[in-house]
Scaffold this motif. Structure first.
Motif, PDB file in Angstrom:
ATOM      1  N   GLY A  73       0.350   8.898  23.761  1.00 32.84           N
ATOM      2  CA  GLY A  73      -1.023   8.454  23.122  1.00 32.84           C
ATOM      3  C   GLY A  73      -2.058   8.227  24.130  1.00 32.84           C
ATOM      4  N   THR A  74      -3.197   7.879  23.739  1.00 32.21           N
ATOM      5  CA  THR A  74      -4.329   7.531  24.501  1.00 32.21           C
ATOM      6  C   THR A  74      -4.541   6.019  24.859  1.00 32.21           C
ATOM      7  OG1 THR A  74      -5.523   9.456  23.507  1.00 32.21           O
ATOM      8  CG2 THR A  74      -6.892   7.964  24.519  1.00 32.21           C
ATOM      9  N   ALA A  75      -4.800   5.519  26.100  1.00 37.38           N
ATOM     10  CA  ALA A  75      -4.890   4.529  26.550  1.00 37.38           C
ATOM     11  C   ALA A  75      -6.287   3.918  26.312  1.00 37.38           C
ATOM     12  CB  ALA A  75      -4.202   4.084  27.881  1.00 37.38           C
ATOM     13  N   TYR A  76      -6.459   2.570  25.928  1.00 45.10           N
ATOM     14  CA  TYR A  76      -7.680   1.884  26.113  1.00 45.10           C
ATOM     15  C   TYR A  76      -7.841   0.658  26.564  1.00 45.10           C
ATOM     16  CZ  TYR A  76      -8.761   5.817  22.515  1.00 45.10           C
ATOM     17  OH  TYR A  76      -9.008   7.041  21.774  1.00 45.10           O
ATOM     18  N   TYR A  77      -8.834   0.151  27.017  1.00 44.75           N
ATOM     19  CA  TYR A  77      -8.867  -1.375  27.112  1.00 44.75           C
ATOM     20  C   TYR A  77      -9.775  -1.800  26.173  1.00 44.75           C
ATOM     21  CZ  TYR A  77      -7.449  -0.811  32.019  1.00 44.75           C
ATOM     22  OH  TYR A  77      -6.539  -0.673  33.060  1.00 44.75           O
ATOM     23  N   ALA A  78      -9.265  -3.118  25.598  1.00 41.66           N
ATOM     24  CA  ALA A  78      -9.538  -3.695  24.306  1.00 41.66           C
ATOM     25  C   ALA A  78     -10.039  -5.089  24.568  1.00 41.66           C
ATOM     26  CB  ALA A  78      -8.782  -3.585  23.277  1.00 41.66           C
ATOM     27  N   LYS A  79     -10.891  -5.844  24.041  1.00 44.48           N
ATOM     28  CA  LYS A  79     -10.977  -7.086  24.086  1.00 44.48           C
ATOM     29  C   LYS A  79     -10.429  -8.160  22.747  1.00 44.48           C
ATOM     30  CE  LYS A  79     -13.374  -8.635  26.797  1.00 44.48           C
ATOM     31  NZ  LYS A  79     -12.972  -9.023  28.198  1.00 44.48           N
ATOM     32  N   ILE A  80      -9.632  -9.115  23.073  1.00 43.77           N
ATOM     33  CA  ILE A  80      -9.263  -9.916  22.250  1.00 43.77           C
ATOM     34  C   ILE A  80     -10.199 -10.930  21.466  1.00 43.77           C
ATOM     35  CG2 ILE A  80      -7.417 -11.754  21.753  1.00 43.77           C
ATOM     36  CD1 ILE A  80      -6.028 -11.136  24.223  1.00 43.77           C
ATOM     37  N   VAL A  81     -10.313 -10.466  20.170  1.00 45.67           N
ATOM     38  CA  VAL A  81     -11.741 -10.991  19.187  1.00 45.67           C
ATOM     39  C   VAL A  81     -10.961 -12.375  18.386  1.00 45.67           C
ATOM     40  CG1 VAL A  81     -13.084  -9.079  19.609  1.00 45.67           C
ATOM     41  CG2 VAL A  81     -11.486  -9.015  17.731  1.00 45.67           C
ATOM     42  N   ALA A  82      -9.656 -11.954  18.089  1.00 41.67           N
ATOM     43  CA  ALA A  82      -9.006 -13.073  16.956  1.00 41.67           C
ATOM     44  C   ALA A  82      -7.623 -12.855  16.845  1.00 41.67           C
ATOM     45  CB  ALA A  82      -9.640 -12.518  15.436  1.00 41.67           C
ATOM     46  N   TYR A  83      -6.991 -13.954  16.335  1.00 39.29           N
ATOM     47  CA  TYR A  83      -5.552 -13.790  15.884  1.00 39.29           C
ATOM     48  C   TYR A  83      -5.279 -13.722  14.551  1.00 39.29           C
ATOM     49  CZ  TYR A  83      -5.692 -16.148  20.579  1.00 39.29           C
ATOM     50  OH  TYR A  83      -5.902 -16.238  21.969  1.00 39.29           O
ATOM     51  N   GLU A  84      -3.928 -13.114  14.201  1.00 39.93           N
ATOM     52  CA  GLU A  84      -3.782 -13.123  12.627  1.00 39.93           C
ATOM     53  C   GLU A  84      -2.227 -13.205  12.585  1.00 39.93           C
ATOM     54  OE1 GLU A  84      -3.228  -8.911  10.542  1.00 39.93           O
ATOM     55  OE2 GLU A  84      -5.372  -9.486  10.486  1.00 39.93           O
ATOM     56  N   GLU A  85      -1.938 -14.020  11.844  1.00 42.39           N
ATOM     57  CA  GLU A  85      -0.609 -14.463  11.483  1.00 42.39           C
ATOM     58  C   GLU A  85       0.454 -13.550  10.683  1.00 42.39           C
ATOM     59  OE1 GLU A  85      -0.024 -18.489  10.040  1.00 42.39           O
ATOM     60  OE2 GLU A  85      -0.155 -19.186  12.191  1.00 42.39           O
ATOM     61  N   ASP A  86       1.416 -13.062  10.770  1.00 39.96           N
ATOM     62  CA  ASP A  86       2.141 -12.480  10.185  1.00 39.96           C
ATOM     63  C   ASP A  86       3.398 -13.117   9.467  1.00 39.96           C
ATOM     64  OD1 ASP A  86       3.888 -10.278   8.752  1.00 39.96           O
ATOM     65  OD2 ASP A  86       3.839  -9.172  10.461  1.00 39.96           O
ATOM     66  N   SER A  87       3.305 -13.581   8.241  1.00 38.23           N
ATOM     67  CA  SER A  87       4.364 -14.513   7.539  1.00 38.23           C
ATOM     68  C   SER A  87       5.686 -13.748   7.478  1.00 38.23           C
ATOM     69  CB  SER A  87       3.776 -14.994   6.187  1.00 38.23           C
ATOM     70  OG  SER A  87       3.370 -13.682   5.339  1.00 38.23           O
ATOM     71  N   ARG A  88       5.596 -12.397   7.305  1.00 42.87           N
ATOM     72  CA  ARG A  88       7.014 -11.428   7.238  1.00 42.87           C
ATOM     73  C   ARG A  88       7.858 -11.916   8.559  1.00 42.87           C
ATOM     74  NH1 ARG A  88       4.608  -5.900   6.678  1.00 42.87           N
ATOM     75  NH2 ARG A  88       3.721  -6.775   8.705  1.00 42.87           N
ATOM     76  N   PRO A 189     -13.502 -20.369  19.964  1.00 36.79           N
ATOM     77  CA  PRO A 189     -15.148 -20.038  19.671  1.00 36.79           C
ATOM     78  C   PRO A 189     -15.761 -20.283  18.322  1.00 36.79           C
ATOM     79  CG  PRO A 189     -13.277 -18.307  20.283  1.00 36.79           C
ATOM     80  CD  PRO A 189     -12.447 -19.263  19.816  1.00 36.79           C
ATOM     81  N   ARG A 190     -16.928 -20.323  18.446  1.00 36.07           N
ATOM     82  CA  ARG A 190     -17.776 -20.672  17.090  1.00 36.07           C
ATOM     83  C   ARG A 190     -17.346 -19.867  16.058  1.00 36.07           C
ATOM     84  NH1 ARG A 190     -23.666 -22.641  19.135  1.00 36.07           N
ATOM     85  NH2 ARG A 190     -22.916 -23.969  20.955  1.00 36.07           N
ATOM     86  N   GLY A 191     -17.024 -20.490  14.860  1.00 39.20           N
ATOM     87  CA  GLY A 191     -16.558 -19.651  13.798  1.00 39.20           C
ATOM     88  C   GLY A 191     -15.467 -18.965  13.512  1.00 39.20           C
ATOM     89  N   GLN A 192     -14.614 -19.248  14.661  1.00 42.86           N
ATOM     90  CA  GLN A 192     -13.180 -18.931  14.670  1.00 42.86           C
ATOM     91  C   GLN A 192     -12.235 -20.180  14.209  1.00 42.86           C
ATOM     92  OE1 GLN A 192     -11.656 -15.908  15.365  1.00 42.86           O
ATOM     93  NE2 GLN A 192     -13.681 -15.009  15.255  1.00 42.86           N
ATOM     94  N   THR A 193     -10.878 -19.625  13.752  1.00 47.94           N
ATOM     95  CA  THR A 193      -9.970 -20.741  13.302  1.00 47.94           C
ATOM     96  C   THR A 193      -8.870 -20.298  14.000  1.00 47.94           C
ATOM     97  OG1 THR A 193     -10.804 -20.690  11.090  1.00 47.94           O
ATOM     98  CG2 THR A 193      -8.574 -21.634  11.588  1.00 47.94           C
ATOM     99  N   VAL A 194      -8.063 -21.457  14.631  1.00 47.63           N
ATOM    100  CA  VAL A 194      -6.893 -21.401  15.431  1.00 47.63           C
ATOM    101  C   VAL A 194      -5.856 -22.550  14.903  1.00 47.63           C
ATOM    102  CG1 VAL A 194      -7.980 -20.630  17.390  1.00 47.63           C
ATOM    103  CG2 VAL A 194      -7.544 -23.222  17.029  1.00 47.63           C
ATOM    104  N   LYS A 195      -4.850 -22.470  15.052  1.00 45.49           N
ATOM    105  CA  LYS A 195      -3.648 -23.280  14.610  1.00 45.49           C
ATOM    106  C   LYS A 195      -3.453 -24.412  15.889  1.00 45.49           C
ATOM    107  CE  LYS A 195       0.145 -22.752  12.151  1.00 45.49           C
ATOM    108  NZ  LYS A 195       1.352 -22.234  11.766  1.00 45.49           N
ATOM    109  N   CYS A 196      -3.682 -25.741  15.472  1.00 43.78           N
ATOM    110  CA  CYS A 196      -3.533 -26.634  16.740  1.00 43.78           C
ATOM    111  C   CYS A 196      -2.132 -26.913  17.008  1.00 43.78           C
ATOM    112  CB  CYS A 196      -3.985 -28.119  16.195  1.00 43.78           C
ATOM    113  SG  CYS A 196      -3.577 -29.330  17.140  1.00 43.78           S
ATOM    114  N   PRO A 197      -1.701 -26.454  18.398  1.00 47.39           N
ATOM    115  CA  PRO A 197      -0.171 -26.581  18.763  1.00 47.39           C
ATOM    116  C   PRO A 197       0.490 -27.829  18.812  1.00 47.39           C
ATOM    117  CG  PRO A 197      -1.738 -26.553  20.716  1.00 47.39           C
ATOM    118  CD  PRO A 197      -2.679 -26.331  19.369  1.00 47.39           C
ATOM    119  N   TYR A 198      -0.464 -28.906  18.458  1.00 40.74           N
ATOM    120  CA  TYR A 198       0.140 -30.284  18.491  1.00 40.74           C
ATOM    121  C   TYR A 198       0.653 -30.855  17.024  1.00 40.74           C
ATOM    122  CZ  TYR A 198      -1.808 -30.014  23.364  1.00 40.74           C
ATOM    123  OH  TYR A 198      -2.044 -29.722  24.490  1.00 40.74           O
TER     124      TYR A 198
END
Length: 210
Positions: A73-88, A189-198
């Protein structure tokens, strides 16, 4: 290897080990003296070998697939912009959290990809961090074991174009925001949603872009 592949290898290996380390010695000890017990043990050995073999085979397939992508494959550097849950896939009873990254491909086009980490994203993969990914034949995997604080060319455009309404990269960096349910201080970040770890509540930073 991602979490799913590791899980299959370990889970399958566990059942294969049980078959060899427990049931085989037990069958040898009985030595055919009790036909009913031998039949019972043989059925369990078949069951455990089947379960272990299936999961171990899936894990090996994932491992070979990953190695193929890394090699070709081809390697790239990328920026983390969000999280996504996989309920499976559940980790300690909770959905596995994948990472959404944004990057420039070899043609200079912006692309998004959802990649699976080796385990928990807590601490190791903060929003805005830089990771290395590898793309091959339409599939993308995460090569980095954790994110690094490294600036890449055009990262402002990558991050701001993903977060519509932002006019500067500072607006999309994680900022202090209190959980309305338990009062914990989170970085969102503004406009983003995260799960509170507490308290496991989903919290959205509702502050508006200027």
């Amino acid at each position: 290897m991602d979490f799913f592949g590791k899980f299959c290898l370990l889970f399958g290996g566990f059942w294969l080990l049980i078959s060899v380390a427990v049931l085989v010695p037990l069958a040898i000890t009985l030595g055919g003296s009790d036909p009913d017990s031998m039949l019972f043990i043989a059925l369990f050995m078949l069951l455990f070998f089947t379960i272990g073999g299936v999961f171990f085979g899936i894990g090996l397939k994932q491992l070979f697939k990953r190695n193929k992508i890394l090699k070709n494959g081809t390697a790239y550097y990328a920026k983390i912009v969000a999280y996504e849950e996989d309920s499976r896939i559940l980790v300690n009873g909770r959905p596995l959290t994948n990472i959404v990254v944004r990057y420039y491909d070899k043609s200079g086009r912006m692309n998004n990809a959802t990649v699976s980490p080796n385990g928990s994203v807590k601490g190791g993969f903060p929003l805005g961090g830089t990771v290395e990914i590898v793309e091959y034949e339409g599939e993308t995997i995460l090569k980095s074991k954790k994110a690094v604080n490294m600036k890449i060319q055009g990262e402002e455009n990558l991050m701001m174009s993903y977060n519509g309404g932002a006019v500067s990269v500072d607006q999309i960096r994680p900022e202090s925001y209190y959980c309305p349910h338990c009062g914990a201080n989170l970085m969102i970040p503004r406009g983003q949603t995260v799960k509170c770890p507490y308290c496991d509540s989903f919290v959205t930073n509702t502050r508006q872009f200027a």
